[in-house]
Design a protein around this motif. Structure first.
Motif, PDB file in Angstrom:
ATOM      1  N   ASP A  31       0.860  -1.193   0.000  1.00  0.00           N
ATOM      2  CA  ASP A  31       0.000   0.000   0.000  1.00  0.00           C
ATOM      3  C   ASP A  31       0.891   1.237   0.000  1.00  0.00           C
ATOM      4  O   ASP A  31       1.242   1.790   1.043  1.00  0.00           O
ATOM      5  N   THR A  32       1.285   1.684  -1.187  1.00  0.00           N
ATOM      6  CA  THR A  32       2.228   2.794  -1.304  1.00  0.00           C
ATOM      7  C   THR A  32       1.651   4.099  -0.753  1.00  0.00           C
ATOM      8  O   THR A  32       2.379   4.933  -0.225  1.00  0.00           O
ATOM      9  N   LYS A  33       0.351   4.271  -0.874  1.00  0.00           N
ATOM     10  CA  LYS A  33      -0.298   5.468  -0.327  1.00  0.00           C
ATOM     11  C   LYS A  33      -0.183   5.492   1.195  1.00  0.00           C
ATOM     12  O   LYS A  33       0.128   6.517   1.806  1.00  0.00           O
ATOM     13  N   ARG A  34      -0.422   4.356   1.823  1.00  0.00           N
ATOM     14  CA  ARG A  34      -0.251   4.246   3.269  1.00  0.00           C
ATOM     15  C   ARG A  34       1.186   4.511   3.668  1.00  0.00           C
ATOM     16  O   ARG A  34       1.483   5.275   4.606  1.00  0.00           O
ATOM     17  N   ASN A  35       2.128   3.873   2.966  1.00  0.00           N
ATOM     18  CA  ASN A  35       3.542   4.026   3.297  1.00  0.00           C
ATOM     19  C   ASN A  35       3.978   5.483   3.223  1.00  0.00           C
ATOM     20  O   ASN A  35       4.682   5.982   4.101  1.00  0.00           O
ATOM     21  N   ALA A  36       3.546   6.178   2.168  1.00  0.00           N
ATOM     22  CA  ALA A  36       3.935   7.576   1.986  1.00  0.00           C
ATOM     23  C   ALA A  36       3.347   8.455   3.075  1.00  0.00           C
ATOM     24  O   ALA A  36       4.001   9.386   3.584  1.00  0.00           O
ATOM     25  N   ALA A  37       2.103   8.188   3.454  1.00  0.00           N
ATOM     26  CA  ALA A  37       1.449   8.990   4.498  1.00  0.00           C
ATOM     27  C   ALA A  37       2.162   8.806   5.840  1.00  0.00           C
ATOM     28  O   ALA A  37       2.447   9.778   6.549  1.00  0.00           O
ATOM     29  N   TYR A  38       2.447   7.569   6.189  1.00  0.00           N
ATOM     30  CA  TYR A  38       3.155   7.321   7.444  1.00  0.00           C
ATOM     31  C   TYR A  38       4.532   7.969   7.437  1.00  0.00           C
ATOM     32  O   TYR A  38       4.940   8.623   8.401  1.00  0.00           O
ATOM     33  N   GLU A  39       5.264   7.812   6.325  1.00  0.00           N
ATOM     34  CA  GLU A  39       6.624   8.347   6.309  1.00  0.00           C
ATOM     35  C   GLU A  39       6.636   9.865   6.399  1.00  0.00           C
ATOM     36  O   GLU A  39       7.509  10.449   7.047  1.00  0.00           O
ATOM     37  N   ALA A  40       5.658  10.522   5.777  1.00  0.00           N
ATOM     38  CA  ALA A  40       5.603  11.991   5.861  1.00  0.00           C
ATOM     39  C   ALA A  40       5.433  12.441   7.308  1.00  0.00           C
ATOM     40  O   ALA A  40       6.110  13.371   7.771  1.00  0.00           O
ATOM     41  N   ALA A  41       4.529  11.792   8.036  1.00  0.00           N
ATOM     42  CA  ALA A  41       4.319  12.153   9.442  1.00  0.00           C
ATOM     43  C   ALA A  41       5.524  11.779  10.297  1.00  0.00           C
ATOM     44  O   ALA A  41       5.917  12.531  11.208  1.00  0.00           O
ATOM     45  N   ILE A  42       6.125  10.628  10.025  1.00  0.00           N
ATOM     46  CA  ILE A  42       7.299  10.185  10.779  1.00  0.00           C
ATOM     47  C   ILE A  42       8.443  11.174  10.614  1.00  0.00           C
ATOM     48  O   ILE A  42       9.106  11.557  11.590  1.00  0.00           O
ATOM     49  N   ARG A  43       8.692  11.612   9.385  1.00  0.00           N
ATOM     50  CA  ARG A  43       9.800  12.559   9.143  1.00  0.00           C
ATOM     51  C   ARG A  43       9.622  13.835   9.955  1.00  0.00           C
ATOM     52  O   ARG A  43      10.605  14.415  10.431  1.00  0.00           O
ATOM     53  N   ARG A  44       8.381  14.298  10.093  1.00  0.00           N
ATOM     54  CA  ARG A  44       8.140  15.554  10.821  1.00  0.00           C
ATOM     55  C   ARG A  44       8.249  15.397  12.331  1.00  0.00           C
ATOM     56  O   ARG A  44       8.430  16.392  13.035  1.00  0.00           O
ATOM     57  N   ALA A  45       8.132  14.158  12.834  1.00  0.00           N
ATOM     58  CA  ALA A  45       7.963  13.998  14.283  1.00  0.00           C
ATOM     59  C   ALA A  45       9.164  13.438  15.029  1.00  0.00           C
ATOM     60  O   ALA A  45       9.305  13.702  16.225  1.00  0.00           O
ATOM     61  N   VAL A  46      10.033  12.660  14.385  1.00  0.00           N
ATOM     62  CA  VAL A  46      10.907  11.792  15.169  1.00  0.00           C
ATOM     63  C   VAL A  46      12.344  12.271  15.355  1.00  0.00           C
ATOM     64  O   VAL A  46      13.072  11.690  16.158  1.00  0.00           O
ATOM     65  N   LYS A  47      12.781  13.279  14.669  1.00  0.00           N
ATOM     66  CA  LYS A  47      14.207  13.635  14.713  1.00  0.00           C
ATOM     67  C   LYS A  47      14.651  13.903  16.147  1.00  0.00           C
ATOM     68  O   LYS A  47      14.098  14.741  16.852  1.00  0.00           O
ATOM     69  N   GLY A  48      15.671  13.149  16.573  1.00  0.00           N
ATOM     70  CA  GLY A  48      16.224  13.306  17.910  1.00  0.00           C
ATOM     71  C   GLY A  48      15.349  12.763  19.017  1.00  0.00           C
ATOM     72  O   GLY A  48      15.674  12.944  20.201  1.00  0.00           O
ATOM     73  N   LYS A  49      14.268  12.065  18.686  1.00  0.00           N
ATOM     74  CA  LYS A  49      13.308  11.595  19.692  1.00  0.00           C
ATOM     75  C   LYS A  49      13.431  10.088  19.912  1.00  0.00           C
ATOM     76  O   LYS A  49      13.863   9.336  19.043  1.00  0.00           O
ATOM     77  N   ARG A  50      13.014   9.678  21.120  1.00  0.00           N
ATOM     78  CA  ARG A  50      12.887   8.257  21.416  1.00  0.00           C
ATOM     79  C   ARG A  50      11.549   7.773  20.857  1.00  0.00           C
ATOM     80  O   ARG A  50      10.502   8.350  21.153  1.00  0.00           O
ATOM     81  N   VAL A  51      11.608   6.703  20.061  1.00  0.00           N
ATOM     82  CA  VAL A  51      10.426   6.246  19.331  1.00  0.00           C
ATOM     83  C   VAL A  51      10.073   4.819  19.756  1.00  0.00           C
ATOM     84  O   VAL A  51      10.954   3.969  19.907  1.00  0.00           O
ATOM     85  N   LEU A  52       8.791   4.587  19.938  1.00  0.00           N
ATOM     86  CA  LEU A  52       8.265   3.236  20.143  1.00  0.00           C
ATOM     87  C   LEU A  52       7.370   2.904  18.965  1.00  0.00           C
ATOM     88  O   LEU A  52       6.433   3.641  18.658  1.00  0.00           O
ATOM     89  N   ASP A  53       7.664   1.789  18.296  1.00  0.00           N
ATOM     90  CA  ASP A  53       6.859   1.303  17.175  1.00  0.00           C
ATOM     91  C   ASP A  53       6.215  -0.010  17.601  1.00  0.00           C
ATOM     92  O   ASP A  53       6.914  -0.968  17.929  1.00  0.00           O
ATOM     93  N   ILE A  54       4.894  -0.044  17.629  1.00  0.00           N
ATOM     94  CA  ILE A  54       4.178  -1.241  18.092  1.00  0.00           C
ATOM     95  C   ILE A  54       3.661  -2.026  16.891  1.00  0.00           C
ATOM     96  O   ILE A  54       2.927  -1.491  16.065  1.00  0.00           O
ATOM     97  N   GLY A  55       4.051  -3.298  16.827  1.00  0.00           N
ATOM     98  CA  GLY A  55       3.623  -4.167  15.732  1.00  0.00           C
ATOM     99  C   GLY A  55       4.517  -4.005  14.526  1.00  0.00           C
ATOM    100  O   GLY A  55       4.083  -3.566  13.465  1.00  0.00           O
ATOM    101  N   THR A  56       5.783  -4.399  14.642  1.00  0.00           N
ATOM    102  CA  THR A  56       6.759  -4.040  13.608  1.00  0.00           C
ATOM    103  C   THR A  56       6.577  -4.790  12.298  1.00  0.00           C
ATOM    104  O   THR A  56       6.925  -4.274  11.241  1.00  0.00           O
ATOM    105  N   GLY A  57       6.062  -6.026  12.330  1.00  0.00           N
ATOM    106  CA  GLY A  57       5.960  -6.790  11.085  1.00  0.00           C
ATOM    107  C   GLY A  57       7.332  -6.953  10.453  1.00  0.00           C
ATOM    108  O   GLY A  57       8.269  -7.468  11.071  1.00  0.00           O
ATOM    109  N   ALA A  58       7.480  -6.485   9.224  1.00  0.00           N
ATOM    110  CA  ALA A  58       8.755  -6.574   8.519  1.00  0.00           C
ATOM    111  C   ALA A  58       9.745  -5.489   8.941  1.00  0.00           C
ATOM    112  O   ALA A  58      10.873  -5.460   8.455  1.00  0.00           O
TER     113      ALA A  58
END
Length: 308
Positions: A31-58
């Motif tokens: 789902d490339t649309k999903r992937n792009a949406a998540y990555e856009a939000a991730i790029r804006r939020a995570v720099k220098g932050k401690r991140v928890l990702d629940i349900g990693t899958g691949a």
């Protein structure tokens, strides 16, 4: 390992994988649309932050966070063999020193051990096509109480259950039976399912009302109690109405949304499906008529029923 060329053993192994690893993983990753949406939000939020990702899958979202500059990513996966493969994938992509994979569900993560310090960003995609399901509320409640800072950013920050009245002769024929070959079979309609989970992209049907937001869940909340609310959907077309067609809208953050609104002309996506909440009988409606429905959730599924 003993006989790498033993084809029958390879077939059995693939069958064993299929029993424990759901096939929807592949549609999700495609789902490339999903992937792009998540990555856009991730790029804006995570720099220098401690991140928890629940349900990693691949491991895809965890790697997106590491690539975007997260200080460190802790990710978890409840299926042991999937967690092991995620570690291999993360290492193969050169990110093993930036991501820690825990082979356990998030509710079993130990603060101070598995999660060294409370996470400042939570990333998750542990919800079903109807938003509720897969234990998303329990997952979020536990994370807020035990694993996150009080002001943690949640990706996605909110999710909505969307819907419209759906009908048309083709759709009605898929859900109701009347006369066939000269015989009255209408009594068989009692056996029809009240909810039909399927992708309605490409299936001829009519949207017979405007899009409506039926429920919105703010994932920054600490608790998600059961709830119900009435809605008045105004028909914009006249004709036979079969029920309410439901889909998903995600607010990844203030700037990015993902939505899988159904349409006969929509592009194919094998990931999140739609849900048709079938009325107990085919309902003729006129444009401008109000159709009252009740929307309920019990923390595990959405139920949309006609108020008569």
């Amino acid at each position: 390992e003993l006989r790498p060329d033993f084809a029958h053993a390879k077939t059995n192994l693939r069958n064993a994988y299929h029993d424990v690893v759901p096939a929807w993983h592949f549609a999700m990753l495609d789902d490339t649309k999903r992937n792009a949406a998540y990555e856009a939000a991730i790029r804006r939020a995570v720099k220098g932050k401690r991140v928890l990702d629940i349900g990693t899958g691949a491991g895809l979202l965890a790697m997106m966070a590491a690539r975007a500059g997260a200080a460190h990513v802790t990710t978890c996966e409840s299926i042991g063999i999937v967690a092991e493969r995620a570690r291999e994938i993360i290492a193969a992509n050169g990110l093993a020193d930036r991501i820690t994979v825990a082979a356990k569900p998030s509710a079993e993560l130990i603060p101070g051990a598995d999660v060294k310090e409370p996470a400042e960003v939570l990333i998750t995609e542990t919800f079903a096509s109807g938003v509720v399901g897969e234990g998303i509320f329990q997952t979020l409640e536990h994370a807020h109480a035990n694993l996150l800072t009080p002001d943690a950013v949640i990706i996605p920050r909110a999710a909505s259950v969307m819907g419209y009245l759906a009908g048309g002769t083709r759709l009605s024929g898929l859900l109701f039976v009347d006369r066939v070959a000269g015989f009255d079979l209408s009594a068989f309609n009692d056996f029809a399912p009240s909810r039909l989970p399927v992708s309605f992209n490409g299936i001829p049907h009519h949207a017979m009302s405007l899009d409506a937001e039926l429920v919105r869940f703010d994932f920054s909340q600490r608790q998600f109690p059961r709830a119900s609310s009435p809605h008045a959907l105004e028909a914009t077309l006249s004709g036979p109405c079969a029920g309410v067609l439901q889909w998903l809208r995600l607010e990844l953050d203030a700037e990015t949304r993902y939505e899988n609104r159904p349409s006969p002309d929509a592009e194919f996506c094998g990931h999140w499906t739609h849900m048709l909440h079938r009325f107990p009988h085919l309902m003729p409606v006129r444009a401008g008529e109000i159709v009252p429905v009740m929307v309920r959730h019990d923390r595990s599924q959405i139920d949309i029923t006609l108020l008569e």
